[in-house]
Motif scaffolding. Structure first.
Motif, short mmCIF file in Angstrom:
data_model
loop_
_atom_site.label_atom_id
_atom_site.label_comp_id
_atom_site.label_asym_id
_atom_site.label_seq_id
_atom_site.Cartn_x
_atom_site.Cartn_y
_atom_site.Cartn_z
N SER A 173 0.95 -1.01 0.00
CA SER A 173 0.01 0.03 -0.08
C SER A 173 0.93 1.15 0.01
N MET A 174 2.07 1.35 0.74
CA MET A 174 2.89 2.15 0.81
C MET A 174 3.61 2.55 -0.49
N SER A 177 1.47 4.19 -2.73
CA SER A 177 1.30 5.99 -2.31
C SER A 177 2.84 6.63 -2.76
N ASP A 180 2.57 7.05 -6.51
CA ASP A 180 1.64 8.22 -6.76
C ASP A 180 2.23 9.42 -6.56
N ASN A 181 3.08 9.68 -5.42
CA ASN A 181 3.67 10.84 -5.08
C ASN A 181 4.63 11.11 -6.25
N SER A 216 9.48 10.35 -0.21
CA SER A 216 9.44 9.17 -0.92
C SER A 216 10.73 8.53 -0.85
#
Length: 248
Positions: A173-174, A177, A180-181, A216
């Protein structure tokens, strides 16, 4: 600590607390109620921005009047392994679902994720529907969302599919993320070239890109380290060799 359903006066106090910007925990403390009770009440009735005490009270009364008819179908009590207390497990599952709701997931997706988290084994869609007492269509829609967010993993079993959450859930999940970043950061830098680095809008986008790049990179490094440390089973130490009888 008082028990039972929330009163209309308590709901008005919740609405007043939300209007004052109080946290759920503070509102719960003033009501002498568990924080999960307040969180569940708000999320079930419009969320922090849409909560209305009178509407919430009337909605609860309607649900209460419908409950005897719905309960006539019965609910399946799932036998609990390891000597667990069934009521305690159900209470925890509800509390966990409430916490998941606050992250922004829809209600049914949060219920499915909470159910899978508290299951020792993977579950099929029909098993989820039976445990949650909802339609298979509701489960299908929720599972599609959860798998798309990498929060649930599919397992094939012949013609059936089973669903599970595992140790890699938060890692995957991370990672999503972070990706996406990265996409936002790359697009933001394109905007800097279009809007101009020395303009307010261009400067805003460049700062956002630099911030996300730093986060990130740090997050990815921390995730890899945590995964190596937490999810690697320690090696079994070699068996100790017993000394010989004549060893001094």
């Amino acid at each position: 600590m008082p028990g039972g359903r929330l009163t209309q006066q308590e709901r008005q106090q919740i609405a007043a607390g939300l209007a004052d910007g109080l946290a759920y925990a503070e509102i719960a403390r003033r009501l002498d109620r568990p924080t999960s009770t307040v969180t569940r009440e708000v999320m079930r009735n419009g969320g922090p921005a849409g909560y209305r005490a009178d509407l919430a009270h009337h909605a609860t009364q309607r649900r209460t009047r419908r409950r005897p008819q719905a309960s006539s179908r019965g609910t399946r009590a799932v036998p609990q392994p390891y000597g667990r207390d069934n009521a305690a497990v159900q209470e925890f599952q509800e509390a966990l679902t409430t916490v998941i709701l606050t992250s922004g997931l829809p209600s049914m997706a949060a219920r499915v994720l909470g159910c899978l988290y508290t299951a020792d084994d993977s579950l099929t869609a029909s098993e989820l529907a039976e445990r949650l007492q909802v339609s298979p269509a509701s489960i299908s829609k929720a599972v599609t969302l959860l798998t798309g967010l990498d929060l649930v993993r599919r397992e094939s079993e012949g013609r059936r599919e089973r669903y599970v959450v595992d140790n890699d859930l938060w890692y995957q999940s991370m990672i999503r993320s972070v990706r996406d970043n990265d996409r936002f950061s790359e697009t933001a830098r394109q905007g800097v070239a279009v809007l101009g680095r020395d303009t307010p809008a261009g400067n805003r986008l460049e700062n956002a890109a630099r911030f996300l790049d730093f986060v990130s990179e740090s997050l990815t490094r921390a995730m890899e380290q945590a995964r190596d440390v937490l999810y690697t089973k320690p090696e079994t130490p070699p068996a100790a060799t017993a000394p010989s009888p004549d060893h001094e």
